[in-house]
Design an enzyme around this catalytic site. Sequence first.
Site, mmCIF file in Angstrom:
data_model
loop_
_atom_site.group_PDB
_atom_site.id
_atom_site.type_symbol
_atom_site.label_atom_id
_atom_site.label_comp_id
_atom_site.label_asym_id
_atom_site.label_seq_id
_atom_site.Cartn_x
_atom_site.Cartn_y
_atom_site.Cartn_z
ATOM 1 N N SER A 7 0.856 -1.193 0.000
ATOM 2 C CA SER A 7 0.000 0.000 0.000
ATOM 3 C C SER A 7 0.887 1.236 0.000
ATOM 4 C CB SER A 7 -0.898 0.002 1.241
ATOM 5 O OG SER A 7 -1.482 1.271 1.373
ATOM 6 N N HIS A 32 -1.256 -1.271 -4.333
ATOM 7 C CA HIS A 32 -2.502 -0.877 -3.670
ATOM 8 C C HIS A 32 -2.499 0.635 -3.460
ATOM 9 C CE1 HIS A 32 -6.004 -1.714 -1.051
ATOM 10 N NE2 HIS A 32 -5.555 -0.690 -0.341
ATOM 11 N N ASP A 34 -4.558 3.855 -2.098
ATOM 12 C CA ASP A 34 -5.641 4.278 -1.212
ATOM 13 C C ASP A 34 -6.100 5.676 -1.564
ATOM 14 O OD1 ASP A 34 -5.955 2.067 0.631
ATOM 15 O OD2 ASP A 34 -3.926 2.533 1.314
ATOM 16 N N MET A 36 -8.594 8.589 -0.564
ATOM 17 C CA MET A 36 -9.414 9.051 0.569
ATOM 18 C C MET A 36 -9.845 10.489 0.310
ATOM 19 S SD MET A 36 -7.171 7.614 3.750
ATOM 20 C CE MET A 36 -6.416 5.977 3.689
ATOM 21 N N HIS A 65 -8.277 1.429 -4.184
ATOM 22 C CA HIS A 65 -9.209 1.285 -3.065
ATOM 23 C C HIS A 65 -9.848 2.644 -2.793
ATOM 24 C CE1 HIS A 65 -9.522 0.378 1.571
ATOM 25 N NE2 HIS A 65 -10.702 0.492 0.981
ATOM 26 N N MET A 67 -11.971 5.068 -0.895
ATOM 27 C CA MET A 67 -12.615 5.393 0.390
ATOM 28 C C MET A 67 -13.206 6.791 0.230
ATOM 29 S SD MET A 67 -9.636 3.763 2.760
ATOM 30 C CE MET A 67 -8.506 3.769 1.369
ATOM 31 N N MET A 136 -11.412 -5.160 5.519
ATOM 32 C CA MET A 136 -10.622 -4.177 6.260
ATOM 33 C C MET A 136 -10.381 -4.706 7.674
ATOM 34 S SD MET A 136 -10.077 -1.811 4.119
ATOM 35 C CE MET A 136 -9.160 -0.814 5.294
ATOM 36 N N GLY A 141 -8.753 4.703 6.787
ATOM 37 C CA GLY A 141 -8.367 6.111 6.953
ATOM 38 C C GLY A 141 -6.885 6.321 7.168
ATOM 39 N N PHE A 142 -6.238 5.371 7.818
ATOM 40 C CA PHE A 142 -4.836 5.584 8.167
ATOM 41 C C PHE A 142 -4.037 4.282 8.085
ATOM 42 C CE2 PHE A 142 -7.498 8.580 10.435
ATOM 43 C CZ PHE A 142 -6.933 9.795 10.053
ATOM 44 N N GLY A 143 -2.765 4.435 7.794
ATOM 45 C CA GLY A 143 -1.848 3.299 7.878
ATOM 46 C C GLY A 143 -1.363 3.145 9.305
ATOM 47 N N ASP A 174 -6.723 -5.986 4.367
ATOM 48 C CA ASP A 174 -6.049 -4.692 4.364
ATOM 49 C C ASP A 174 -6.058 -4.078 5.763
ATOM 50 O OD1 ASP A 174 -5.055 -2.203 3.645
ATOM 51 O OD2 ASP A 174 -6.809 -1.607 2.466
ATOM 52 N N GLY A 175 -4.864 -3.894 6.316
ATOM 53 C CA GLY A 175 -4.751 -3.193 7.588
ATOM 54 C C GLY A 175 -4.068 -4.015 8.660
ATOM 55 N N GLY A 176 -2.944 -3.518 9.145
ATOM 56 C CA GLY A 176 -2.244 -4.203 10.232
ATOM 57 C C GLY A 176 -1.662 -5.546 9.832
ATOM 58 N N GLY A 196 1.086 -1.893 4.168
ATOM 59 C CA GLY A 196 1.704 -0.583 4.004
ATOM 60 C C GLY A 196 2.909 -0.426 4.893
ATOM 61 N N SER A 197 2.653 -0.158 6.169
ATOM 62 C CA SER A 197 3.772 0.148 7.073
ATOM 63 C C SER A 197 4.705 -1.049 7.266
ATOM 64 C CB SER A 197 3.248 0.651 8.413
ATOM 65 O OG SER A 197 2.250 -0.196 8.897
HETATM 66 C C1 DX5 Z 1 -6.248 2.070 5.428
HETATM 67 C C2 DX5 Z 1 -5.764 1.665 4.072
HETATM 68 C C3 DX5 Z 1 -4.680 0.668 4.059
HETATM 69 C C4 DX5 Z 1 -3.406 1.095 4.730
HETATM 70 C C5 DX5 Z 1 -2.811 -0.117 5.384
HETATM 71 O O1 DX5 Z 1 -7.401 2.799 5.280
HETATM 72 O O2 DX5 Z 1 -6.828 1.159 3.310
HETATM 73 O O3 DX5 Z 1 -4.407 0.208 2.736
HETATM 74 O O4 DX5 Z 1 -2.480 1.653 3.857
HETATM 75 O O5 DX5 Z 1 -1.733 0.274 6.134
HETATM 76 P P1 DX5 Z 1 -1.008 -0.699 7.166
HETATM 77 O O6 DX5 Z 1 -0.556 -1.884 6.397
HETATM 78 O O7 DX5 Z 1 0.108 0.154 7.678
HETATM 79 O O8 DX5 Z 1 -2.027 -1.033 8.211
HETATM 80 ZN ZN ZN Z 2 -6.421 0.213 1.354
#
Ligand code: DX5
Ligand code: ZN
Length: 215
Positions: A7, A32, A34, A36, A65, A67, A136, A141-143, A174-176, A196-197
Amino acid sequence: MALVAPSILSADFTCLAKDFKWMSDSQVDFVHIDVMDGHYVPNLTLGPPMIKALRPLTDLPFDVHLMIDNPDQTVDAYMEAGADIITVHPRTSHHLHRLIHRIKDRGLKAGLALNPSESPRDLEFILEDLDQVLLMSVNPGFGGQSFIPSTLEKTRILRDMIQAKNLDIQIAVDGGVNAETGKALVEAGAHMLVAGSYIFGSKNRDQALASLRAL
Ligand code: DX5
Ligand code: ZN
């Protein structure tokens, strides 16, 4: 082997070309992206002009994606900008079935994203129209947020629904996502891991990517 989609929300926005080169060289499965809008989610990222600018940097497929509120109104711009998969959140669309088919009629793949509070069971009458369901595992909203464990049970429920109808639908999460949560997700039935992170925040991206791919 899990499919992996880095991401770019966690990539270096001042040096995206460099991060795209790394993704191309590493042959990740999807990029990926994002999107927003600051309304549907409390964060604002990038839109069609940016996706169009990034498109020539790689041949990798773009998993976009959305949002955003009311994608029915703006989806064409994302399709024209170079998306390969477009994933929307069901409650953001006024006419979801029509929107999914608009995407597919253009030859793109269409996906739906489910928030942590939403159930795959609500997809009963749209499931067979989809190419991908994006679960999700954080609130969008956030990484960098922590993985919500109930996503594992949700993945199993979705896998069983897909198998029961003998459908060919990709389950993405997606997420964490990291090597530990990724392992549990793949065991539960996930095909694609969005991270992502864990990837871009790692001191050794190659190793982080390899650890997800190996699952
Ligand atoms: C959150 C995004 C994710 C985000 C995931 O709204 O849709 O794609 O980038 O980030 P990580 O992998 O750091 O949780
Ligand atoms: Zn995403």
